[in-house]
Scaffold this active site. Structure first.
Site, mmCIF file in Angstrom:
data_model
loop_
_atom_site.group_PDB
_atom_site.id
_atom_site.type_symbol
_atom_site.label_atom_id
_atom_site.label_comp_id
_atom_site.label_asym_id
_atom_site.label_seq_id
_atom_site.Cartn_x
_atom_site.Cartn_y
_atom_site.Cartn_z
ATOM 1 N N GLU A 176 -5.757 -28.653 30.100
ATOM 2 C CA GLU A 176 -5.738 -29.078 28.691
ATOM 3 C C GLU A 176 -6.811 -28.389 27.848
ATOM 4 O O GLU A 176 -6.632 -28.209 26.646
ATOM 5 C CB GLU A 176 -5.883 -30.595 28.581
ATOM 6 C CG GLU A 176 -4.644 -31.368 29.030
ATOM 7 C CD GLU A 176 -4.645 -31.693 30.511
ATOM 8 O OE1 GLU A 176 -5.513 -31.175 31.250
ATOM 9 O OE2 GLU A 176 -3.774 -32.473 30.950
ATOM 10 N N PHE A 208 -3.673 -47.520 33.995
ATOM 11 C CA PHE A 208 -3.640 -46.199 34.604
ATOM 12 C C PHE A 208 -3.690 -45.118 33.520
ATOM 13 O O PHE A 208 -2.955 -45.184 32.549
ATOM 14 C CB PHE A 208 -2.372 -46.044 35.458
ATOM 15 C CG PHE A 208 -2.247 -44.674 36.070
ATOM 16 C CD1 PHE A 208 -3.176 -44.238 37.010
ATOM 17 C CD2 PHE A 208 -1.224 -43.831 35.697
ATOM 18 C CE1 PHE A 208 -3.073 -42.971 37.568
ATOM 19 C CE2 PHE A 208 -1.116 -42.557 36.252
ATOM 20 C CZ PHE A 208 -2.047 -42.126 37.191
ATOM 21 N N GLN A 209 -4.566 -44.159 33.705
ATOM 22 C CA GLN A 209 -4.761 -43.043 32.764
ATOM 23 C C GLN A 209 -5.060 -43.527 31.348
ATOM 24 O O GLN A 209 -4.592 -42.949 30.372
ATOM 25 C CB GLN A 209 -3.558 -42.091 32.780
ATOM 26 C CG GLN A 209 -3.443 -41.342 34.113
ATOM 27 C CD GLN A 209 -2.501 -40.166 34.075
ATOM 28 O OE1 GLN A 209 -1.529 -40.166 33.339
ATOM 29 N NE2 GLN A 209 -2.780 -39.161 34.893
ATOM 30 N N LYS A 264 2.372 -45.040 24.168
ATOM 31 C CA LYS A 264 3.693 -44.669 24.695
ATOM 32 C C LYS A 264 4.814 -45.522 24.092
ATOM 33 O O LYS A 264 5.895 -45.005 23.785
ATOM 34 C CB LYS A 264 3.686 -44.811 26.216
ATOM 35 C CG LYS A 264 4.957 -44.281 26.872
ATOM 36 C CD LYS A 264 4.835 -44.238 28.381
ATOM 37 C CE LYS A 264 6.076 -43.584 28.985
ATOM 38 N NZ LYS A 264 5.990 -43.502 30.450
ATOM 39 N N MET A 299 -26.822 -14.008 29.949
ATOM 40 C CA MET A 299 -27.691 -14.501 28.884
ATOM 41 C C MET A 299 -28.734 -15.467 29.449
ATOM 42 O O MET A 299 -29.883 -15.469 29.019
ATOM 43 C CB MET A 299 -26.858 -15.169 27.788
ATOM 44 C CG MET A 299 -27.632 -15.461 26.522
ATOM 45 S SD MET A 299 -28.375 -13.982 25.792
ATOM 46 C CE MET A 299 -27.141 -13.500 24.583
#
Lengths: 164, 566
Positions: B51, B113-114, B163, B479
């Protein structure tokens, strides 16, 4: 420097958290905060008291103005303004002498006794924060059971007004 | 006709003219993906491999096109993986709309969940965010999201959609216009301030234009160029502003700041007037603010009032859109009979040309020695005529790319400036290549950065994105190592990458062309060969000088006149 910031914002979930976040992100404590809907129920008016350098508070005020939920901001400290805070104090008055003394102090401070039991008095008091501090101080010799303070709310004097 | 929330979502994207979105499916967004599946001829969905890649790709798309980038991810880990990209977009003012799935409303707050409170998590790093609580508000919320993301100072807006909202039904109506009482960006600058600014420009003896990413975002490169030529002043750009003014022009004195040119930083230090346009006085630009431009009066043009006098006191602030304000400044300037003092400007240019003689970017490519990173970028610039889109990651290679790839056009330099996100480069390059399939898109990266989002090589194969990945491989987090060399007595704590994958085999495993280049003599040939492969991603692993440093440098806390030269 103490700052009293008035904010007019959308009366929506999350708006308060966005405002508070700008202070906490900079490690600034909010001394007090009070919020409620206005005559227009879609808008909330919030008064927030904080302490910090003028530069940083000025920056926070700009960032507050940037928040999408915030409609208007006013740093009341820059205006002639009035502040009031409300307080409830519950005091233990088991002895008769305490009843009299607490009643007298409440009268002197122009408080109202709003609840009485055989063991407690609950006093309501309105004023600026220092008056409330003084009252709490005066009650020190009694048994203070609870102090509930609303936090300051403020309004500018005269024509200056925070409107959408 | 009643539509489901998922169908409304797709209709809204179509209404907004969105052609490409970047995303990754999951449980909470299954109905949305189902609706997208049915309209896949309308919306091109790019399946990334992580993602973070989706959001960076959307950023790359947005930075190259100035149109809002769109990403779609699921709830929970899908949403948290997107956070780095969202924060990156916030720092660089990238117009972005990120849609996250959320657990059904009845489960919110239940440790479902999630489930994460992504609206809460992202609150400090978005321009605004929304949790949709009623399907009837979905269309208006999406309209607001695009409006907020792409107007004023652009930024990321997140829309969290539970959802059950995606299956709920209502009449679809997409608002044509939206007004918000609490959000009204100022576009036109104050006339009086514009006149004051022109007064100062005409009085100045040692003026400098200091311009930033706001010029690119505002689409004001043409106007800026016109005004700069009219004034005859030197111009320096920030890292984010590169390309707004043609880098090859004689009035351009290079980038300023920590790794800016000697002439740009000294000009800032000696200036009596600094005209900041769409720039925000970032600490990497100003160095020590107490030593910043000690003799200068400052004009600051910015659409964001909160940027004014944030770090440095400004004498003439002009709040407004850069393009509008420059047009007004030019008009005001042309209405005056006076012109900037030519004698003073001649003296000033003489001084600047003296500073230029220091030749602060000099380096030597020994024929037998290790490949210099600067040399690779120099050659890339030559071979692409300065016309390529260059996405970069973060580190030494980024600074060298900024110094040595001389951009002549805006929106071509795609990098993570504010947040400094390693892993940005490759997915951002994907976004650019999808926006401009026929253009040359290079990703300049390092052996550290590339491994932070390397999984996107699979996405590049799936969508046949012929990006030219140029890895400047020095075996170090360069760096970090440079700072350890300068400021930590060469204690190279954890900046060495002792084991690296075989990047050629890795590229081949992903179905791409891999090349390893070790000799300076092979650099040009390899680049030519890679650029000629129009339909293949070519992964070039340039083995470069191990302990090369980016010069010049203004150390943190120093003034512009206290630069370290080679």
């Amino acid at each position: 420097m103490r700052h009293v910031i008035s904010i007019l914002m959308e009366n929506e979930a999350g708006a308060l958290s966005r405002v508070a976040g700008l202070f906490s992100a900079r490690g600034y404590n909010i001394e007090s905060l009070t919020v409620a809907p206005t005559d227009d129920a879609t808008l909330s008016r919030l008064t927030l008291v904080t302490r910090g350098s003028d530069e940083i508070v000025e920056q926070i005020v700009k960032q507050l103005n940037k928040l999408i939920d915030v409609v208007k901001v006013m740093d009341l400290s820059q205006y002639s303004h009035i502040e009031r805070e409300m307080m409830f104090v519950k005091v233990g008055v088991e002895k008769n002498s305490a009843c009299e003394a607490v009643k007298r102090l409440s009268d002197i401070f122009r408080g109202n006794i709003i609840d009485v039991t055989d063991k407690t008095y609950t006093i309501e008091l309105t004023g600026d924060s220092s008056k409330l501090d003084a009252f709490v101080n005066a009650l020190k010799e009694f048994r203070i059971l609870e102090v509930v303070r609303s936090g300051s709310m403020g309004i500018a004097r005269g024509e200056a007004a925070l409107r959408a | 006709m009643e539509l489901t929330g998922a169908e409304i979502f797709v209709e809204c994207l179509k209404e907004e003219g969105v052609e490409t979105i970047f995303g990754y499916p999951g449980g909470a967004v299954l109905f949305i993906y189902d609706a997208l599946y049915k309209q896949q001829d309308k919306i091109n969905h790019i399946l990334v491999r992580h993602e973070q890649g989706a959001v960076h790709a959307a950023e790359g798309y947005a930075k190259a096109t100035n149109k809002p980038g769109v990403a779609l991810v699921t709830s929970g880990p899908g949403a948290t993986n997107a956070v780095t990209g969202i924060a990156d977009a916030y720092m660089d003012s990238v117009p972005l709309v990120v849609f996250t799935g959320q657990v059904p409303r009845a489960l919110i707050g239940n440790d479902a969940f999630q489930e994460v409170d992504i609206v809460g998590i992202t609150r400090p790093c978005v321009k605004h965010n929304f949790l949709v609580t009623d399907v009837r508000e979905l269309a208006t919320t999406i309209k607001k999201a695009f409006y907020i993301a792409s107007t004023g100072r652009p930024g990321p807006v997140l829309v969290d959609i539970p959802k059950d909202i995606t299956v709920a039904r209502c009449e679809f109506h997409y608002p044509k216009e939206i007004t918000m009482r609490s959000y009204n960006p100022t576009y036109k600058g104050n006339k009086r301030q514009v006149r004051r600014a022109v007064d100062l420009m005409l009085e100045a003896k040692r003026p400098v234009l200091y311009t930033g990413g706001g010029v690119v975002l505002s689409g004001a490169a043409h106007e800026l160029t016109e005004m700069t030529r009219e004034l005859g002043f030197p111009i320096t750009e920030t890292l984010m502003g590169l390309g707004a003014y043609p880098s090859m022009d004689k009035q351009f004195i290079g980038m300023l700041g920590m790794h800016g040119t000697y002439e740009a930083n000294h000009a800032m230090h000696k200036a009596d007037l600094v005209i900041a346009i769409g720039a925000r006085f970032d600490d990497r630009v100003t160095g020590n603010v107490d030593k910043f431009c000690p003799d200068a009066r400052i004009i600051h043009i910015d659409i964001d009032p909160a940027s004014i006098s944030k770090n440095v006191h400004v004498d003439v602030p002009i709040v407004g859109d850069v393009k509008h304000v420059i047009i007004d400044l030019l008009e005001e300037l042309r209405s005056r009979t006076e012109r900037p003092d030519p004698a003073a400007l001649a003296v000033w240019w003489n001084q600047i040309n003296e500073w230029r003689k220091v030749n602060c970017m000099k380096y030597t490519q020994e024929p037998e020695g290790p490949i210099r990173a600067q040399y690779v970028i120099d050659k890339l610039w030559e071979l692409t005529g300065g016309e390529a889109y260059v996405a970069s990651d973060v580190g030494q290679h980024q600074m060298w790319a900024a110094q040595f790839y001389k951009f002549n056009k805006p929106n071509r330099w795609i990098n993570s400036g504010g947040l400094g996100t390693m892993g940005f480069g490759l997915p951002a390059a994907m976004g650019v290549q999808l926006a401009y399939p026929d253009e040359t898109v290079a990703c300049i990266t390092g052996d550290g950065s590339i491994q932070m989002c390397i999984q996107e090589l699979a996405t590049c194969l799936q969508y046949r994105l012929p990006i030219k990945v140029i890895t400047l491989n020095n075996g170090y987090l360069g760096m970090v190592r440079q700072w350890q060399e300068f400021f930590y007595q060469k204690r190279y704590a954890m900046s060495t990458m002792d084991t690296q994958p075989d990047f050629v085999k890795l590229a081949e495993a992903y179905g791409h062309v891999g090349m390893r280049i070790e000799n300076p003599a092979d650099v040009e040939g390899a680049l030519k060969e890679a650029l000629a492969m129009k339909d293949r991603l070519v992964f070039m692993d340039f083995v470069t000088a191990q302990e090369g440093n980016v010069y010049p440098m203004v150390p943190a806390g120093a003034g512009h006149n206290e630069m370290i030269l080679v």
